[in-house]
Design a protein around this motif. Structure first.
Motif, short mmCIF file in Angstrom:
data_model
loop_
_atom_site.label_atom_id
_atom_site.label_comp_id
_atom_site.label_asym_id
_atom_site.label_seq_id
_atom_site.Cartn_x
_atom_site.Cartn_y
_atom_site.Cartn_z
N GLU A 332 0.79 -1.28 0.10
CA GLU A 332 0.16 0.12 -0.06
C GLU A 332 0.56 1.52 -0.38
O GLU A 332 0.27 2.56 -0.77
CB GLU A 332 -1.13 0.08 0.62
N LYS A 333 2.05 1.33 0.65
CA LYS A 333 2.68 2.45 1.08
C LYS A 333 3.62 2.97 -0.34
O LYS A 333 3.41 3.65 -0.67
CB LYS A 333 3.69 1.96 2.16
N ALA A 334 4.81 1.46 -0.76
CA ALA A 334 4.60 1.52 -1.82
C ALA A 334 3.45 2.38 -3.42
O ALA A 334 3.83 3.11 -4.16
CB ALA A 334 5.48 -0.19 -2.71
N PHE A 335 2.45 1.67 -3.05
CA PHE A 335 1.69 2.01 -4.44
C PHE A 335 1.25 3.95 -4.50
O PHE A 335 1.16 4.46 -4.94
CB PHE A 335 0.47 1.07 -4.11
N LEU A 336 1.03 3.71 -2.89
CA LEU A 336 0.96 5.55 -2.89
C LEU A 336 1.95 6.23 -3.33
O LEU A 336 1.98 7.21 -4.06
CB LEU A 336 0.55 5.81 -1.35
N GLY A 337 3.71 5.64 -3.06
CA GLY A 337 4.85 6.73 -3.22
C GLY A 337 4.89 6.49 -4.47
O GLY A 337 5.29 7.90 -4.91
N GLY A 338 4.42 5.65 -5.66
CA GLY A 338 4.10 5.60 -7.07
C GLY A 338 3.70 7.24 -7.66
O GLY A 338 3.26 7.17 -8.22
N THR A 339 2.13 7.04 -7.18
CA THR A 339 1.06 7.68 -7.41
C THR A 339 1.56 9.28 -6.82
O THR A 339 1.18 10.03 -7.46
CB THR A 339 -0.23 6.97 -6.61
N GLU A 340 2.55 9.46 -5.56
CA GLU A 340 2.68 11.03 -5.66
C GLU A 340 3.42 11.13 -6.68
O GLU A 340 4.03 12.21 -7.24
CB GLU A 340 3.49 10.64 -4.21
N ARG A 341 4.93 10.23 -7.01
CA ARG A 341 5.59 10.50 -8.04
C ARG A 341 4.70 10.55 -9.57
O ARG A 341 4.97 11.98 -10.29
CB ARG A 341 6.55 9.48 -8.45
N PHE A 342 3.97 10.35 -10.03
CA PHE A 342 3.08 10.42 -11.16
C PHE A 342 2.13 11.67 -10.92
O PHE A 342 2.05 12.12 -12.03
CB PHE A 342 2.16 8.87 -11.52
N LEU A 343 1.22 11.83 -9.85
CA LEU A 343 1.16 12.73 -9.46
C LEU A 343 1.75 13.96 -9.63
O LEU A 343 1.68 15.08 -10.26
CB LEU A 343 -0.18 12.96 -8.60
N GLY A 344 2.56 13.88 -8.54
CA GLY A 344 3.67 15.19 -7.71
C GLY A 344 4.39 16.33 -9.12
O GLY A 344 4.65 17.22 -9.17
N LYS A 345 5.02 15.09 -9.37
CA LYS A 345 6.51 15.26 -10.48
C LYS A 345 6.11 15.13 -12.06
O LYS A 345 6.41 15.67 -12.96
CB LYS A 345 7.42 13.87 -10.19
#
Length: 416
Positions: A332-345
């Motif tokens: 779950e944490k890894a998926f949120l981290g990838g999402t943060e990268r996708f949307l934020g960066k």
């Protein structure tokens, strides 16, 4: 016997132990994303074990989570990444224990026989016949690449019919697979075992059809070289560096299986005219091919590659695939981290969609409430820079407020 040979069973210290082999010798070539390990004397070692070298190299690939070439044309047995001989020798001990040693007398005088889709070790020393664990990933590879000539298309057809019977009878009594190389990802191959779901059935049927054709046939050339070439030629708006969790040396050397999976998804999306046209079953089978379908890093890669600007609407469509792959808090944490990268960066213009995306994750039971609250409450520089992480958390505030309000309403109803 050459003086530098070692006992096949390294736990046996007797210098007169009759079963010997050469120690593995490896050579690291290339640098950067092109770094790879060549197992120089794999043919000799495999011959001492009376096993095809393809079995050994694929076992290494599965255990290391790296791509391994099982059909070299020049006897250069290659594993992606940098892996020293000592590390490979330790993994070879596992291969010997599972696929060579007799389960009764522990001698390596066994032949591999395949009967009724079972791998049987026939011991010439004591006569014992014992089954190899069918849940191991290499077991699946061996069965699919059985060249004994027994069965042919008829046996493959029978296998597909048995799979259909299992689906019809609701046979879902499978067990987790070999988890020796995946501490923390305890579910292993449970996805394969549970055959009562649409994605797994589709994967099984597709694999069966591919087996009858003797090789996997995709719409495009998916060889390692072709994927890299297409990824290199992607337009700038599709080129984005995949950020995978640091601090874990698994697959950290060179072009890891995770890099290959991400490049394959992006390249396939470009060829098909959009990422939404890359089917879940294709993604699942590709991750399975690389041996990373149960790894938490895989979902970090998917969060960065299987969505586009319509991410909020695509979550429900991708939910069946993601539910299978997100199996722990670490996932779950890894998926949120990838999402943060996708949307934020990668797509800062989509940062306003953060609340809708998190709501989609929550409503589709992809991420637990506890994990979402903890993630929304604290910025991190693990996947993006701290400034970007704070922007994403700021954008997530409406969702966090809604979550807390919904919880308060539920508590009030309970009190009444």
């Amino acid at each position: 016997m050459a003086p530098n040979n070692i006992n096949i069973r390294r736990d046996v210290t007797d210098p007169f132990y009759r079963y010997k082999m050469e120690p593995l010798h490896s050579k690291i070539e290339g640098k950067g994303n092109g770094i790879k390990t060549v197992v120089v004397n794999l043919n000799s070692v495999a011959q001492s074990l009376s096993r095809p070298p393809a079995y050994v190299i694929k076992y290494f690939g599965f255990e290391l989570g790296a791509q391994a070439n099982a059909k070299p044309t020049d006897d250069r047995w290659i594993i992606n990444g940098a892996h020293d001989a000592k590390k490979l020798q330790d993994y070879l001990d596992g291969f010997i224990a599972k696929f060579v040693l007799c389960k009764k007398c522990k001698n390596p005088e066994t032949d591999v026989n395949i009967k009724d889709e079972k791998i049987i070790l026939d011991c010439k020393a004591c006569g014992q016949r014992s089954d190899v664990d069918p849940r191991l990933k290499l077991s699946t590879f061996i069965l699919r690449n059985n060249t004994s000539g027994k069965g042919g298309k008829k046996s493959k057809k029978s296998r597909r019919e048995r799979n259909k019977d299992k689906d019809a009878n609701g046979d879902n009594n499978g067990s987790p697979g070999d988890s020796n190389s995946d501490n923390g990802d305890e579910n292993g191959d449970a996805l394969e075992a549970n055959s009562d779901d649409e994605l797994t059935r589709a994967a099984q049927n597709l694999e069966a059809d591919e087996e009858e054709e003797k090789e996997v046939t995709w719409a495009a050339d998916l060889s390692e070289e072709a994927v890299r070439a297409r990824a290199k030629d992607l337009p700038d708006d599709l080129k984005r560096a995949l950020v995978i969790e640091d601090g874990d040396d698994e697959g950290a050397d060179g072009p890891s299986a995770y890099d290959e999976l991400g490049s394959w998804i992006l390249a396939t999306a470009e060829e098909k005219g959009g990422v939404s046209k890359v089917e879940d079953v294709e993604i699942y089978l590709k991750a399975k091919e690389y041996g990373i379908e149960s790894k938490h890093k895989t979902v970090a890669v998917l969060a960065q590659t299987i969505f586009d600007e319509k991410i909020a609407k695509q979550i429900e469509v991708r939910a069946p695939l993601l539910k299978k792959l997100i199996t722990s808090e670490r996932h779950e944490k890894a998926f949120l981290g990838g999402t943060e990268r996708f949307l934020g960066k990668d797509h800062p213009e989509l940062i306003s969609q953060v609340p809708a995306v998190l709501l989609g994750y929550y409503q589709n039971d992809l991420i637990s409430e506890e994990t979402l609250k903890a993630w929304c409450s604290k910025a991190s520089k693990k996947y993006v820079d701290l400034s970007t992480s704070k922007k994403v958390r700021k954008a997530a505030e409406p969702f966090l407020q809604w979550l807390e309000t919904a919880e308060s309403d539920e508590e009030s109803e309970d009190d009444e």
